[in-house]
Design a protein around this motif. Sequence first.
Motif, PDB file in Angstrom:
ATOM      1  N   VAL A  27     -31.025  -6.151   9.044  1.00 14.45           N
ATOM      2  CA  VAL A  27     -32.346  -6.732   9.287  1.00 14.45           C
ATOM      3  C   VAL A  27     -32.207  -8.156   9.800  1.00 14.45           C
ATOM      4  N   TYR A  52     -29.393  -8.049  -0.256  1.00 16.69           N
ATOM      5  CA  TYR A  52     -29.573  -6.969   0.714  1.00 16.69           C
ATOM      6  C   TYR A  52     -28.214  -6.731   1.366  1.00 16.69           C
ATOM      7  N   MET A 119     -34.519  -3.965  13.160  1.00 16.53           N
ATOM      8  CA  MET A 119     -35.512  -4.190  12.108  1.00 16.53           C
ATOM      9  C   MET A 119     -35.752  -5.683  11.929  1.00 16.53           C
ATOM     10  N   LEU A 121     -38.089  -8.845   9.941  1.00 16.05           N
ATOM     11  CA  LEU A 121     -38.940  -9.267   8.835  1.00 16.05           C
ATOM     12  C   LEU A 121     -39.414 -10.683   9.149  1.00 16.05           C
ATOM     13  N   ILE A 135     -36.352  -8.409   0.882  1.00 13.89           N
ATOM     14  CA  ILE A 135     -35.981  -7.779   2.164  1.00 13.89           C
ATOM     15  C   ILE A 135     -35.863  -6.272   1.996  1.00 13.89           C
ATOM     16  N   THR A 139     -38.685  -3.751   3.947  1.00 16.38           N
ATOM     17  CA  THR A 139     -38.220  -3.014   5.129  1.00 16.38           C
ATOM     18  C   THR A 139     -37.997  -1.534   4.849  1.00 16.38           C
ATOM     19  N   LEU A 142     -39.651   0.946   7.146  1.00 17.00           N
ATOM     20  CA  LEU A 142     -39.059   1.032   8.486  1.00 17.00           C
ATOM     21  C   LEU A 142     -37.939   2.068   8.510  1.00 17.00           C
ATOM     22  N   HIS A 143     -37.202   2.182   7.411  1.00 15.70           N
ATOM     23  CA  HIS A 143     -36.163   3.206   7.317  1.00 15.70           C
ATOM     24  C   HIS A 143     -36.754   4.614   7.327  1.00 15.70           C
ATOM     25  N   ALA A 195     -43.203  -6.935   8.300  1.00 17.27           N
ATOM     26  CA  ALA A 195     -41.999  -6.343   8.898  1.00 17.27           C
ATOM     27  C   ALA A 195     -42.414  -5.442  10.066  1.00 17.27           C
ATOM     28  N   CYS A 196     -41.527  -5.330  11.035  1.00 23.25           N
ATOM     29  CA  CYS A 196     -41.790  -4.448  12.172  1.00 23.25           C
ATOM     30  C   CYS A 196     -40.473  -4.138  12.870  1.00 23.25           C
ATOM     31  N   THR A 197     -40.512  -3.210  13.786  1.00 27.22           N
ATOM     32  CA  THR A 197     -39.342  -2.938  14.620  1.00 27.22           C
ATOM     33  C   THR A 197     -39.395  -3.851  15.851  1.00 27.22           C
TER      34      THR A 197
END
Length: 358
Positions: A27, A52, A119, A121, A135, A139, A142-143, A195-197
């Motif tokens: 990330v 993380y 990924m 954040l 984190i 996230t 997103l996974h 969070a986003c891609t």
Amino acid sequence: MGYVLYLYSHFFLIRDGEAGPIDPQPVSVVICAKNEADNLRQNLPSILAQRYTNAAGKKAFEVIVVNDGSTDDTEKVLNELSQQYDNLSPVTIPADAVRDKPGKKYALGKGIEHASHEMLLLTDADCKPVSDHWIRTMTAPLHEGKKVVAGVGRYYEAPGLLNTFIRWETLHSLFQSASYAAAGKPYMAVGRNMACTKAAFHEAQHSKVWDKLPSGDDDLMMRAVAHSNNTAVVIDTDVQTLSLAKGTLPDYVKQKQRHLSTGKYYKLSVKLALGAYALSHALSWLLCLVLLLAGNWQLALGVMIARCITYYTIWHAVSQKIGEKMSFSAFLVGDAGWLVYNFAFAPYILFKNKQRWK
């Protein structure tokens, strides 16, 4: 009351966040900073020290801080922290740099341009995660294939009516946006915890609304990208961020003028629904006053007491769920204050844009 009971019941359907996979994808945490030396010194270590790691036990994240033409000690603080943390990657933008995007959008774009991972954040320099697995949990959706994750950004409690109202208004905004997202109509997130891609960011960056404002990247990304199947909301008490609320009314007004400028770019169905709610809220107070002045005090008080019991019971349940301690008097301050709030900020909600980021 019917609107609140039906729509906002969706808030309580939001499930707790997942811990994420044992061997997670890496990330990139991106923070834009302009004259934020003190905040970075206080908050950045808690982000850099997040737990993380991948299956081998190594850190699976980088932290990119974009120094956007700062004139204070931001560069010095970042250099000092870089000596302690090998996962910190400062990016410096000269104050005289030629910009092709307004305000924060340029800095954010530069930060994500330097991001090594898909990924992302996003948070702010004045924010501090409440736990060391922020984190991982933020996230996790997103996974699972989501493109956007909206989190909770709360404010520290402090004495005074202004702080009480700010915390109530933040709770109220979260309640609305999270309920709409759970009902399949996501429209808002907070850049303090989102969070986003990278693909979602680029999609938003190339949308028609992206360059309309110097800030508002969070809501404009939701406008361009988010829909019922690709958006998640994480409201767990241990994956939130905390920051200091504005301490004076003029500072708060400036902040809200900027935040509310994005409202006019929401989808029409969302604007109509939010507008109907704000209108009904105002009329409930104004018509109560009319009834009182007309001598129908029994009817006025009876209706308002029923309304307030319904609203405050729900707000109390929401505050308990996200860990925000608020008293009955705080709900009353927020409830009455929101009437003034909507009238005062109507020009920025409906027409004007706030043209400065900092």
